[in-house]
Design a protein around this motif. Structure first.
Motif, PDB file in Angstrom:
ATOM      1  N   ILE A 141       0.873  -1.169   0.000  1.00  0.00           N
ATOM      2  CA  ILE A 141       0.000   0.000   0.000  1.00  0.00           C
ATOM      3  C   ILE A 141       0.910   1.218   0.000  1.00  0.00           C
ATOM      4  N   GLY A 142       0.958   1.896  -1.137  1.00  0.00           N
ATOM      5  CA  GLY A 142       1.806   3.070  -1.264  1.00  0.00           C
ATOM      6  C   GLY A 142       1.002   4.339  -1.137  1.00  0.00           C
ATOM      7  N   LEU A 143       1.677   5.457  -1.315  1.00  0.00           N
ATOM      8  CA  LEU A 143       1.009   6.744  -1.215  1.00  0.00           C
ATOM      9  C   LEU A 143       0.107   7.000  -2.415  1.00  0.00           C
ATOM     10  N   ILE A 144       0.477   6.515  -3.587  1.00  0.00           N
ATOM     11  CA  ILE A 144      -0.308   6.766  -4.796  1.00  0.00           C
ATOM     12  C   ILE A 144      -0.989   5.490  -5.293  1.00  0.00           C
ATOM     13  N   TYR A 145      -0.321   4.358  -5.201  1.00  0.00           N
ATOM     14  CA  TYR A 145      -0.848   3.105  -5.732  1.00  0.00           C
ATOM     15  C   TYR A 145      -0.882   2.028  -4.655  1.00  0.00           C
ATOM     16  N   THR A 146      -1.793   1.070  -4.861  1.00  0.00           N
ATOM     17  CA  THR A 146      -1.813  -0.153  -4.067  1.00  0.00           C
ATOM     18  C   THR A 146      -1.551  -1.300  -5.031  1.00  0.00           C
ATOM     19  N   LYS A 147      -0.643  -2.184  -4.663  1.00  0.00           N
ATOM     20  CA  LYS A 147      -0.296  -3.312  -5.536  1.00  0.00           C
ATOM     21  C   LYS A 147      -1.027  -4.564  -5.066  1.00  0.00           C
ATOM     22  N   LEU A 148      -1.692  -5.211  -6.025  1.00  0.00           N
ATOM     23  CA  LEU A 148      -2.389  -6.468  -5.783  1.00  0.00           C
ATOM     24  C   LEU A 148      -1.710  -7.555  -6.591  1.00  0.00           C
ATOM     25  N   GLU A 149      -1.708  -8.752  -6.046  1.00  0.00           N
ATOM     26  CA  GLU A 149      -1.117  -9.882  -6.761  1.00  0.00           C
ATOM     27  C   GLU A 149      -2.199 -10.930  -6.978  1.00  0.00           C
ATOM     28  N   ASP A 150      -2.335 -11.348  -8.250  1.00  0.00           N
ATOM     29  CA  ASP A 150      -3.234 -12.458  -8.563  1.00  0.00           C
ATOM     30  C   ASP A 150      -2.425 -13.532  -9.274  1.00  0.00           C
TER      31      ASP A 150
END
Length: 173
Positions: A141-150
């Motif tokens: 969870i970043g300041l601009i983006y959230t990274k999801l992994e599928d």
């Protein structure tokens, strides 16, 4: 107020006092910085906070400490805070105009701060954006983006999307 002005005038006439007060402020700053870091780490471990959250809290508190110390040092060395505030206001005005020009980035930053504050999901939770039909495990969870992994790889989702769409959270807690 006259006593404070007289004290500051006396300080500004004696460089030895200015140097001594500067050393006291710097020493107090170093001690305070150490106490803040240790305290936040200890509280983070005691209450099992996410390491990213404790790191962000440390950054916020240390930035505040730097600001206070720099302001005090400017006063000790005879700087005029009125000029400082005018300059800071001008700089912030230019920054505000720039942010208006790039409002999407600003909205993602604000959304990131809200996600940090409210904590609707955490790293390792599985979330689904129902309208986009995107599902993945939160890995950052970043300041601009959230990274999801599928299963196909990593998906980068702008933070403001989480406030524009319905999100389903499957907690791993």
């Amino acid at each position: 107020m006259n006593q404070i002005e007289a004290f500051l005038a006396a300080i500004n006439e004696n460089y030895f006092i200015q140097a001594a007060l500067t050393l006291v402020i710097v020493f107090g700053f170093v001690i305070s910085r150490w106490v803040i870091r240790k305290s936040i780490n200890r509280l983070g471990k005691k209450f099992s906070y996410d390491p990213n959250r404790t790191a962000a809290t440390k950054r916020i508190l240390l930035f505040s400490l730097y600001t206070v110390c720099i302001t005090i040092l400017i006063i000790i060395w005879g700087g005029n805070l009125n000029n400082l505030w005018v300059s800071l206001g001008s700089i912030l005005g230019v920054i505000a105009i720039g942010f208006f020009a790039i409002w999407s980035i600003l909205s993602n930053i604000v959304a990131g701060i809200i996600i940090y504050t409210i904590n609707p999901f955490k790293i390792t939770d599985t979330i689904t954006l129902l309208e986009k039909e995107v599902t993945g495990k939160v890995i950052d969870i970043g300041l601009i983006y959230t990274k999801l992994e599928d299963e196909d790889g990593i998906i980068t989702v702008p933070n403001n999307i989480f406030f524009q769409q319905v999100v389903k959270v499957k907690s791993s807690r």
